[in-house]
Design an enzyme around this catalytic site. Structure first.
Site, PDB file in Angstrom:
ATOM      1  N   HIS A 223      12.477  61.493   1.899  1.00  0.00           N
ATOM      2  CA  HIS A 223      11.742  60.357   1.359  1.00  0.00           C
ATOM      3  C   HIS A 223      11.973  60.217  -0.133  1.00  0.00           C
ATOM      4  CE1 HIS A 223       9.261  56.887   1.311  1.00  0.00           C
ATOM      5  NE2 HIS A 223       8.762  57.335   0.170  1.00  0.00           N
ATOM      6  N   TYR A 227      13.557  57.076  -3.689  1.00  0.00           N
ATOM      7  CA  TYR A 227      13.195  56.707  -5.066  1.00  0.00           C
ATOM      8  C   TYR A 227      14.327  57.051  -6.031  1.00  0.00           C
ATOM      9  CZ  TYR A 227       8.881  55.870  -2.715  1.00  0.00           C
ATOM     10  OH  TYR A 227       7.962  55.383  -1.824  1.00  0.00           O
ATOM     11  N   HIS A 374      13.353  47.629   7.709  1.00  0.00           N
ATOM     12  CA  HIS A 374      12.680  48.031   6.462  1.00  0.00           C
ATOM     13  C   HIS A 374      13.692  48.497   5.420  1.00  0.00           C
ATOM     14  CE1 HIS A 374      10.148  50.343   3.713  1.00  0.00           C
ATOM     15  NE2 HIS A 374      10.750  51.463   4.083  1.00  0.00           N
ATOM     16  N   PHE A 375      14.624  49.364   5.835  1.00  0.00           N
ATOM     17  CA  PHE A 375      15.457  49.905   4.761  1.00  0.00           C
ATOM     18  C   PHE A 375      16.618  48.995   4.362  1.00  0.00           C
ATOM     19  CE2 PHE A 375      17.232  52.775   8.245  1.00  0.00           C
ATOM     20  CZ  PHE A 375      18.550  52.327   8.220  1.00  0.00           C
ATOM     21  N   HIS A 376      16.902  47.961   5.173  1.00  0.00           N
ATOM     22  CA  HIS A 376      17.875  46.993   4.663  1.00  0.00           C
ATOM     23  C   HIS A 376      17.234  46.098   3.595  1.00  0.00           C
ATOM     24  CE1 HIS A 376      20.514  48.328   7.913  1.00  0.00           C
ATOM     25  NE2 HIS A 376      21.478  47.820   7.168  1.00  0.00           N
ATOM     26  N   ARG A 437      16.118  52.023  17.715  1.00  0.00           N
ATOM     27  CA  ARG A 437      17.186  52.080  16.729  1.00  0.00           C
ATOM     28  C   ARG A 437      18.199  53.116  17.182  1.00  0.00           C
ATOM     29  NH1 ARG A 437      15.046  55.752  11.611  1.00  0.00           N
ATOM     30  NH2 ARG A 437      17.159  55.335  10.907  1.00  0.00           N
ATOM     31  N   ARG A 438      19.350  53.170  16.562  1.00  0.00           N
ATOM     32  CA  ARG A 438      20.328  54.238  16.739  1.00  0.00           C
ATOM     33  C   ARG A 438      20.608  54.586  18.189  1.00  0.00           C
ATOM     34  NH1 ARG A 438      18.237  58.782  12.507  1.00  0.00           N
ATOM     35  NH2 ARG A 438      19.526  58.058  10.822  1.00  0.00           N
TER      36      ARG A 438
HETATM   37 FE1  HAS Z   1      10.628  53.508   3.225  1.00  0.00          FE
HETATM   38  C1  HAS Z   1      11.458  54.832   6.311  1.00  0.00           C
HETATM   39  C2  HAS Z   1       7.333  54.220   3.787  1.00  0.00           C
HETATM   40  C3  HAS Z   1       9.826  52.348   0.071  1.00  0.00           C
HETATM   41  C4  HAS Z   1      13.954  53.492   2.387  1.00  0.00           C
HETATM   42  N1  HAS Z   1      12.364  54.043   4.171  1.00  0.00           N
HETATM   43  C5  HAS Z   1      12.497  54.548   5.445  1.00  0.00           C
HETATM   44  C6  HAS Z   1      13.876  54.773   5.725  1.00  0.00           C
HETATM   45  C7  HAS Z   1      14.574  54.437   4.599  1.00  0.00           C
HETATM   46  C8  HAS Z   1      13.612  53.958   3.636  1.00  0.00           C
HETATM   47  C9  HAS Z   1      16.067  54.544   4.380  1.00  0.00           C
HETATM   48  O1  HAS Z   1       5.688  55.940   5.711  1.00  0.00           O
HETATM   49  C10 HAS Z   1      14.435  55.260   7.063  1.00  0.00           C
HETATM   50  C11 HAS Z   1      14.805  56.705   7.088  1.00  0.00           C
HETATM   51  C12 HAS Z   1      15.417  57.004   8.445  1.00  0.00           C
HETATM   52  O2  HAS Z   1      16.606  56.706   8.635  1.00  0.00           O
HETATM   53  O3  HAS Z   1      14.696  57.474   9.332  1.00  0.00           O
HETATM   54  N2  HAS Z   1       8.900  53.274   2.179  1.00  0.00           N
HETATM   55  C13 HAS Z   1       7.663  53.600   2.592  1.00  0.00           C
HETATM   56  C14 HAS Z   1       6.695  53.241   1.571  1.00  0.00           C
HETATM   57  C15 HAS Z   1       7.400  52.701   0.527  1.00  0.00           C
HETATM   58  C16 HAS Z   1       8.787  52.741   0.905  1.00  0.00           C
HETATM   59  C17 HAS Z   1       5.207  53.417   1.641  1.00  0.00           C
HETATM   60  N3  HAS Z   1      11.672  52.995   1.576  1.00  0.00           N
HETATM   61  C18 HAS Z   1      11.158  52.566   0.380  1.00  0.00           C
HETATM   62  C19 HAS Z   1      12.214  52.363  -0.576  1.00  0.00           C
HETATM   63  C20 HAS Z   1      13.386  52.685   0.074  1.00  0.00           C
HETATM   64  C21 HAS Z   1      13.018  53.079   1.424  1.00  0.00           C
HETATM   65  C22 HAS Z   1      12.010  51.911  -1.995  1.00  0.00           C
HETATM   66  C23 HAS Z   1      14.794  52.680  -0.398  1.00  0.00           C
HETATM   67  C24 HAS Z   1      15.173  52.354  -1.586  1.00  0.00           C
HETATM   68  N4  HAS Z   1       9.602  54.326   4.762  1.00  0.00           N
HETATM   69  C25 HAS Z   1       8.257  54.585   4.768  1.00  0.00           C
HETATM   70  C26 HAS Z   1       7.913  55.319   5.996  1.00  0.00           C
HETATM   71  C27 HAS Z   1       9.083  55.500   6.718  1.00  0.00           C
HETATM   72  C28 HAS Z   1      10.124  54.867   5.918  1.00  0.00           C
HETATM   73  C29 HAS Z   1       6.592  55.802   6.415  1.00  0.00           C
HETATM   74  C30 HAS Z   1       9.253  56.230   8.069  1.00  0.00           C
HETATM   75  C31 HAS Z   1       9.250  55.268   9.189  1.00  0.00           C
HETATM   76  C32 HAS Z   1       9.533  55.993  10.498  1.00  0.00           C
HETATM   77  O4  HAS Z   1       8.590  56.192  11.258  1.00  0.00           O
HETATM   78  O5  HAS Z   1      10.687  56.358  10.758  1.00  0.00           O
HETATM   79  C33 HAS Z   1       6.813  52.217  -0.784  1.00  0.00           C
HETATM   80  O6  HAS Z   1       7.410  52.912  -1.855  1.00  0.00           O
HETATM   81  C34 HAS Z   1       6.973  50.736  -0.976  1.00  0.00           C
HETATM   82  C35 HAS Z   1       6.281  50.243  -2.221  1.00  0.00           C
HETATM   83  C36 HAS Z   1       6.747  48.887  -2.612  1.00  0.00           C
HETATM   84  C37 HAS Z   1       5.957  47.860  -2.955  1.00  0.00           C
HETATM   85  C38 HAS Z   1       6.588  46.533  -3.356  1.00  0.00           C
HETATM   86  C39 HAS Z   1       6.378  46.189  -4.823  1.00  0.00           C
HETATM   87  C40 HAS Z   1       7.174  44.978  -5.184  1.00  0.00           C
HETATM   88  C41 HAS Z   1       7.999  44.890  -6.246  1.00  0.00           C
HETATM   89  C42 HAS Z   1       8.820  43.651  -6.442  1.00  0.00           C
HETATM   90  C43 HAS Z   1       8.218  42.697  -7.434  1.00  0.00           C
HETATM   91  C44 HAS Z   1       9.141  41.613  -7.765  1.00  0.00           C
HETATM   92  C45 HAS Z   1       8.979  40.381  -7.372  1.00  0.00           C
HETATM   93  C46 HAS Z   1      10.039  39.419  -7.741  1.00  0.00           C
HETATM   94  C47 HAS Z   1       7.813  39.973  -6.560  1.00  0.00           C
HETATM   95  C48 HAS Z   1       4.491  47.954  -2.961  1.00  0.00           C
HETATM   96  C49 HAS Z   1       8.150  45.958  -7.260  1.00  0.00           C
HETATM   97  C50 HAS Z   1       9.455  38.105  -8.048  1.00  0.00           C
HETATM   98  C51 HAS Z   1      10.533  37.127  -7.982  1.00  0.00           C
HETATM   99  C52 HAS Z   1      10.328  35.873  -8.328  1.00  0.00           C
HETATM  100  C53 HAS Z   1      11.397  34.923  -8.087  1.00  0.00           C
HETATM  101  C54 HAS Z   1       9.054  35.422  -8.932  1.00  0.00           C
END
Ligand code: HAS
Length: 554
Positions: A223, A227, A374-376, A437-438
């Site tokens: 995990h 980051y 999710h991860f794409h 998946r997979r």
């Molecule tokens: Fe995840 C599974 C939970 C973030 C990548 N994640 C994965 C896997 C990958 C991955 C690769 O709790 C699969 C692994 C595998 O192959 O089995 N993930 C989270 C949580 C977050 C999160 C709580 N993941 C990421 C990030 C990744 C990533 C970042 C890659 C870079 N994830 C999980 C969980 C699994 C999981 C479980 C396991 C699932 C399972 O059962 O297999 C958090 O960090 C997310 C927080 C993000 C936010 C969004 C904030 C928004 C922002 C953008 C603002 C900008 C704007 C632009 C709005 C709260 C900062 C405005 C534009 C205008 C034009 C105005």
């Protein structure tokens, strides 16, 4: 100015682009396979080899090389000094490059009959799947090489501090070093897994491994590594996106706090990938679910800062109104539009992450195609599209050549955005209907998946259409980059000195303790010991190498 460091940054980015090019082709094949277009051409084993190559090249090789290249530029630029010893730099770059070649050749063994190697273990490569030793050695070299890069950044910082003892660490170097410290801490888990368990096992030196222990070591890393992928994108969003928008970052200290929160909180959450694993008590899983919700905090802070800095830029450019300032932003500049669209997509990906993190609701989506959806959005867009966007700005500096095919570059981020919205929408919806998946699928061909609105025919079409758009977008990106690279030398000054405006509230407005990396790293280690001490001790009791999935009392 610093031509050697510019060369190292360039070389790292070049390897990253080769990886993304080959990995992208394997990605297209994946989508076709899923939608039954090419299933008859490949055996199930070859399907897993293609999936392994796609995951390893995109998620491990592209990200690591691009990050190291970007940070080489950022650290050199912000400290105004080069690396300490060129032999060390060449050493880690060589290790980093040899590693993926070895791993990739091992994967090819499944597709090319004369290569006597095999690796169909996917990019998560944990037991009980087993690959040829060369696959693991290659990954170990990649990790060790990247540690060398981290040491180079720390060494530059140390040299700089000797001459500037009372000056705050420049923000870009601060962000790069915080990210590399997180990388040291989390990759230790996968290094132990590979060196002490998987490699001796695949060499036949030990008869078995404890799958629960090795999986836990993997997810301890697995995990936090997300980051390590995300923070270089945040590096761009904090230090360059405000400039691309025409303004300045709101607060330097806020950026430092965000990076420190990631250093502290990224690692003690890995059990949320193991909610369905037997042998880990519900209580421990619950604790790590709660920590996972804490790790949302720095991203929510980032969402605020990124949008506020963009608004500041827009108002500098004459934007007015509650939302109409959005129109004043430079949407035709791919460096800006790529980052902004990446951020927008990340908001959706982050929401999906919140769903994944719920101990009970995770059971609905775990091991379904929702997870690739999710991860794409996260690594496949928030990170990858930001890397592409910043390349448009960085490459001319690093090569001394002018950006070519500007119209193609301007269109490319939008193609990626639309392609990803379409493809990942299909993945999320199929996931909710339980599509796994997979899998090379024959065993599921008799199952009916009930999608709420339409059927699998429609979502498969979206999957293939979205993937095709992504592939076209990737080709546009690579054409622009290659043509720029081949362009006339000397059209721009070759330099590592792109101007980055100072934040509105500078470093001196925040407390100096934020720069005390020794303190923060020590706290991060302590949190890891608290979170992982009990589960690892329990697993070891069931045997270091013996199969150890017997239930453990809460
Ligand atoms: Fe995840 C599974 C939970 C973030 C990548 N994640 C994965 C896997 C990958 C991955 C690769 O709790 C699969 C692994 C595998 O192959 O089995 N993930 C989270 C949580 C977050 C999160 C709580 N993941 C990421 C990030 C990744 C990533 C970042 C890659 C870079 N994830 C999980 C969980 C699994 C999981 C479980 C396991 C699932 C399972 O059962 O297999 C958090 O960090 C997310 C927080 C993000 C936010 C969004 C904030 C928004 C922002 C953008 C603002 C900008 C704007 C632009 C709005 C709260 C900062 C405005 C534009 C205008 C034009 C105005």
């Amino acid at each position: 100015e610093h031509p050697f460091e510019a060369k190292i940054a360039r070389l790292n980015i070049a390897v990253a682009l080769v990886a993304v090019g080959i990995g992208g082709l394997f990605g297209l094949l994946q989508a076709w396979f899923r939608a039954d277009f090419v299933r008859s051409f490949f055996s199930p084993t070859q399907y897993y080899a293609i999936l392994t190559a796609h995951g390893v090249l995109m998620a491990l090789v592209f990200t690591t090389f691009f990050t190291v290249g970007l940070f080489t530029w950022g650290v050199t630029r912000s400290l105004g000094r080069g690396f300490h010893d060129r032999r060390v730099t060449w050493g880690w770059f060589t290790l980093m490059t040899l590693g993926p070649i070895l791993s990739f050749v091992s994967v090819l063994g499944e597709l090319v009959s004369w290569i006597p190697l095999h690796a169909t273990v996917l990019y998560t490569f944990y037991a009980p799947l087993e690959a040829s030793p060369t696959f693991y050695v290659g990954l170990a070299l990649l990790v060790v090489g990247s540690w060398g890069a981290g040491v180079d950044f720390l060494w530059s910082l140390y040299d700089w501090q000797q001459h500037n003892p009372d000056t705050r660490i420049p923000l870009q170097t601060f962000m790069a070093v915080a990210t590399m410290l997180l990388w040291f801490l989390c990759s230790a888990g996968v290094a132990i897994e590979v060196v002490f368990f998987l490699l001796p096992w695949s060499l036949g030196w030990i008869p078995a491994v404890n799958p629960l222990l090795t999986r836990t070591l993997f997810w301890y890393f697995g995990h936090a590594v997300v980051y390590f992928w995300l923070l270089p994108a945040y590096f761009v969003w904090y230090s360059l996106l405000p400039k691309f928008s025409g303004g300045r970052l709101l607060s330097d200290s806020l950026a430092r706090v965000v990076f420190l929160l990631f250093l502290l909180l990224s690692t003690p959450v890995g059990l949320h990938h193991q909610f369905s694993d037997p042998g880990i008590s519900q209580g421990l899983k619950f604790v790590q679910m709660v920590s996972t919700y804490f790790i949302l905090l720095p991203s929510l802070m980032t969402a605020f800062t990124v949008v506020a800095s963009m608004e500041h830029g827009a108002r500098q450019r004459g934007g007015t109104g509650r939302l109409s300032w959005l129109r004043a932003l430079p949407w035709e500049n791919p460096a800006f539009s790529g980052c902004a669209l990446a951020g927008l997509i990340f908001a959706a990906g982050g929401f999906g992450g919140m769903v994944n993190a719920g101990l009970n609701i995770n059971a609905m989506i775990h091991n379904t195609i929702w997870v690739p959806g999710h991860f794409h959005l996260t690594v496949g867009t928030a990170v990858a599209l930001t890397f592409m966007a910043v390349t448009y700005w960085l490459l001319p500096q690093l090569t001394g050549k002018r950006l070519r095919h500007r119209t193609l570059a301007a269109v490319q981020p939008y193609l990626w955005f639309v392609g990803m919205v379409v493809m990942s929408n299909a993945m999320h919806r199929e996931g909710l209907a339980g599509v796994p998946r997979r899998t090379s699928l024959p065993q599921y061909s008799q199952v009916t998946f009930n999608l709420p609105i339409t059927g699998l025919g429609e979502t498969h079409l979206q999957l293939v259409g979205g993937a095709a758009l992504l592939f076209v977008s990737l080709c546009c990106f690579l054409v622009v980059v290659l043509q720029t690279w081949r362009g006339e030398r000397g059209a721009m000054p070759l330099a590592v000195n792109g101007h980055v405006p100072e934040p509105l509230s500078g470093a001196d407005a925040g407390p100096g303790i934020l720069d005390d990396f020794r303190l923060w790293f020590a706290i991060a280690v302590l949190l890891v010991v608290i979170a992982y001490g009990i589960p690892i001790a329990q697993m070891i009791q069931h045997g270091l190498f013996a199969p150890g999935s017997a239930p453990i009392p809460a």
